[in-house]
Design a protein around this motif. Structure first.
Motif, PDB file in Angstrom:
ATOM      1  N   LEU A   2       0.826  -1.197   0.000  1.00  0.00           N
ATOM      2  CA  LEU A   2       0.000   0.000   0.000  1.00  0.00           C
ATOM      3  C   LEU A   2       0.865   1.254   0.000  1.00  0.00           C
ATOM      4  N   GLU A   3       1.901   1.275   0.808  1.00  0.00           N
ATOM      5  CA  GLU A   3       2.790   2.441   0.839  1.00  0.00           C
ATOM      6  C   GLU A   3       3.443   2.660  -0.527  1.00  0.00           C
ATOM      7  N   GLU A   4       3.888   1.596  -1.156  1.00  0.00           N
ATOM      8  CA  GLU A   4       4.501   1.682  -2.486  1.00  0.00           C
ATOM      9  C   GLU A   4       3.485   2.187  -3.507  1.00  0.00           C
ATOM     10  N   THR A   5       2.271   1.637  -3.480  1.00  0.00           N
ATOM     11  CA  THR A   5       1.232   2.045  -4.419  1.00  0.00           C
ATOM     12  C   THR A   5       0.863   3.505  -4.203  1.00  0.00           C
ATOM     13  N   ARG A   6       0.700   3.911  -2.941  1.00  0.00           N
ATOM     14  CA  ARG A   6       0.357   5.305  -2.641  1.00  0.00           C
ATOM     15  C   ARG A   6       1.413   6.270  -3.174  1.00  0.00           C
ATOM     16  N   SER A   7       2.647   5.833  -3.237  1.00  0.00           N
ATOM     17  CA  SER A   7       3.705   6.730  -3.718  1.00  0.00           C
ATOM     18  C   SER A   7       3.707   6.861  -5.238  1.00  0.00           C
ATOM     19  N   ARG A   8       2.911   6.024  -5.936  1.00  0.00           N
ATOM     20  CA  ARG A   8       2.967   6.006  -7.395  1.00  0.00           C
ATOM     21  C   ARG A   8       1.652   6.322  -8.113  1.00  0.00           C
ATOM     22  N   VAL A   9       0.514   5.998  -7.501  1.00  0.00           N
ATOM     23  CA  VAL A   9      -0.768   6.202  -8.186  1.00  0.00           C
ATOM     24  C   VAL A   9      -1.812   6.757  -7.222  1.00  0.00           C
ATOM     25  N   ALA A  19     -13.708  14.679  -4.969  1.00  0.00           N
ATOM     26  CA  ALA A  19     -12.696  15.398  -4.195  1.00  0.00           C
ATOM     27  C   ALA A  19     -11.316  14.834  -4.518  1.00  0.00           C
ATOM     28  N   GLU A  20     -10.338  15.728  -4.599  1.00  0.00           N
ATOM     29  CA  GLU A  20      -8.980  15.284  -4.889  1.00  0.00           C
ATOM     30  C   GLU A  20      -8.046  15.773  -3.795  1.00  0.00           C
ATOM     31  N   TYR A  21      -7.351  14.827  -3.174  1.00  0.00           N
ATOM     32  CA  TYR A  21      -6.395  15.105  -2.100  1.00  0.00           C
ATOM     33  C   TYR A  21      -4.980  14.992  -2.646  1.00  0.00           C
ATOM     34  N   PHE A  22      -4.143  15.951  -2.267  1.00  0.00           N
ATOM     35  CA  PHE A  22      -2.741  15.934  -2.685  1.00  0.00           C
ATOM     36  C   PHE A  22      -1.832  15.779  -1.472  1.00  0.00           C
ATOM     37  N   PRO A  23      -0.671  15.128  -1.655  1.00  0.00           N
ATOM     38  CA  PRO A  23       0.229  14.946  -0.519  1.00  0.00           C
ATOM     39  C   PRO A  23       0.942  16.236  -0.089  1.00  0.00           C
ATOM     40  N   LEU A  24       1.054  17.188  -0.993  1.00  0.00           N
ATOM     41  CA  LEU A  24       1.716  18.451  -0.640  1.00  0.00           C
ATOM     42  C   LEU A  24       0.665  19.490  -0.279  1.00  0.00           C
ATOM     43  N   LEU A  34      -7.811  20.282  -0.307  1.00  0.00           N
ATOM     44  CA  LEU A  34      -7.795  18.997   0.393  1.00  0.00           C
ATOM     45  C   LEU A  34      -6.387  18.427   0.395  1.00  0.00           C
ATOM     46  N   HIS A  35      -5.985  17.898   1.555  1.00  0.00           N
ATOM     47  CA  HIS A  35      -4.602  17.467   1.749  1.00  0.00           C
ATOM     48  C   HIS A  35      -4.563  16.144   2.508  1.00  0.00           C
ATOM     49  N   ASP A  36      -3.761  15.210   2.018  1.00  0.00           N
ATOM     50  CA  ASP A  36      -3.488  13.956   2.720  1.00  0.00           C
ATOM     51  C   ASP A  36      -1.994  13.682   2.550  1.00  0.00           C
ATOM     52  N   PRO A  37      -1.208  13.838   3.624  1.00  0.00           N
ATOM     53  CA  PRO A  37       0.248  13.699   3.485  1.00  0.00           C
ATOM     54  C   PRO A  37       0.706  12.312   3.051  1.00  0.00           C
ATOM     55  N   ARG A  38      -0.166  11.303   3.138  1.00  0.00           N
ATOM     56  CA  ARG A  38       0.201   9.937   2.777  1.00  0.00           C
ATOM     57  C   ARG A  38       0.163   9.669   1.283  1.00  0.00           C
TER      58      ARG A  38
END
Length: 181
Positions: A19-26, A105-110, A116-120
């Motif tokens: 999940l961490e790997e996938t979250r970092s890519r898509v 809704a679209e969340y961005f890590p930055l 909307l923001h989700d640091p993950r």
């Protein structure tokens, strides 16, 4: 000789590492729900917000119902699963007849890219207003459900208290319902 494996009981879930790997890519697909109580005429009387510990900061924060859509799961199924997970099995949500959300809704890590923001992760959420008729007993990481009038929910302090910019999403829900004061 081939080894025999026990089937994964939750094949729609990724391991924490995957999940961490996938979250970092898509981007990851989520559903979000704004629980409401309505009168006999369908007018919104109350809006529910959850209190929970933030998984990213550890602080207590207000939020909405939210969760991932698992591989092979319908959007409707994911919405029902997450409503039951957060509100309990006797909330009796009335899912909309169509799966058309009131917003995407679209969340961005930055922070600062969008409201909307989700640091993950980068995430996309289909957001729904869902009337509930039963008893709501928060479960899992939800500690409390607070029912607010639409005017109370639209208060700038309440909106600012919602995690990850979800105050913006709640305000959009109130606007969609024609409940902004």
């Amino acid at each position: 000789m081939a080894s025999v494996r026990t089937p994964d009981p939750n094949p729609g879930w990724l391991s924490d590492i995957a999940l961490e790997e996938t979250r970092s890519r898509v981007p990851i697909l989520y559903v979000e729900g704004v629980p409401v109580r309505v009168d006999a005429l369908g007018q919104v009387e109350q809006v529910g917000v959850l209190l929970r510990g933030s998984p990213t900061t550890g602080a207590m924060t207000r939020t909405l119902i939210s969760g991932r859509v698992m591989h092979g799961e319908s959007v409707r199924g994911a919405l029902m699963r997450n409503l039951e997970k957060d509100l309990g099995p006797t909330a009796f949500p009335q899912l909309p007849p169509t799966i058309t959300p009131f917003t995407v809704a679209e969340y961005f890590p930055l922070p600062g890219v969008a409201p909307l923001h989700d640091p993950r992760q980068h995430a996309v959420a289909l957001a729904y207003v869902v009337p509930v008729t039963g008893d709501c007993e928060p479960r899992q990481d939800a500690l409390e459900l607070t029912w607010l009038t639409p005017a109370e929910a639209a208060d700038p302090e309440v909106l600012a208290d919602l995690e990850g910019g979800r105050g913006t999403l709640l305000k959009q829900a109130l606007s969609h319902l024609g409940c902004l004061p």
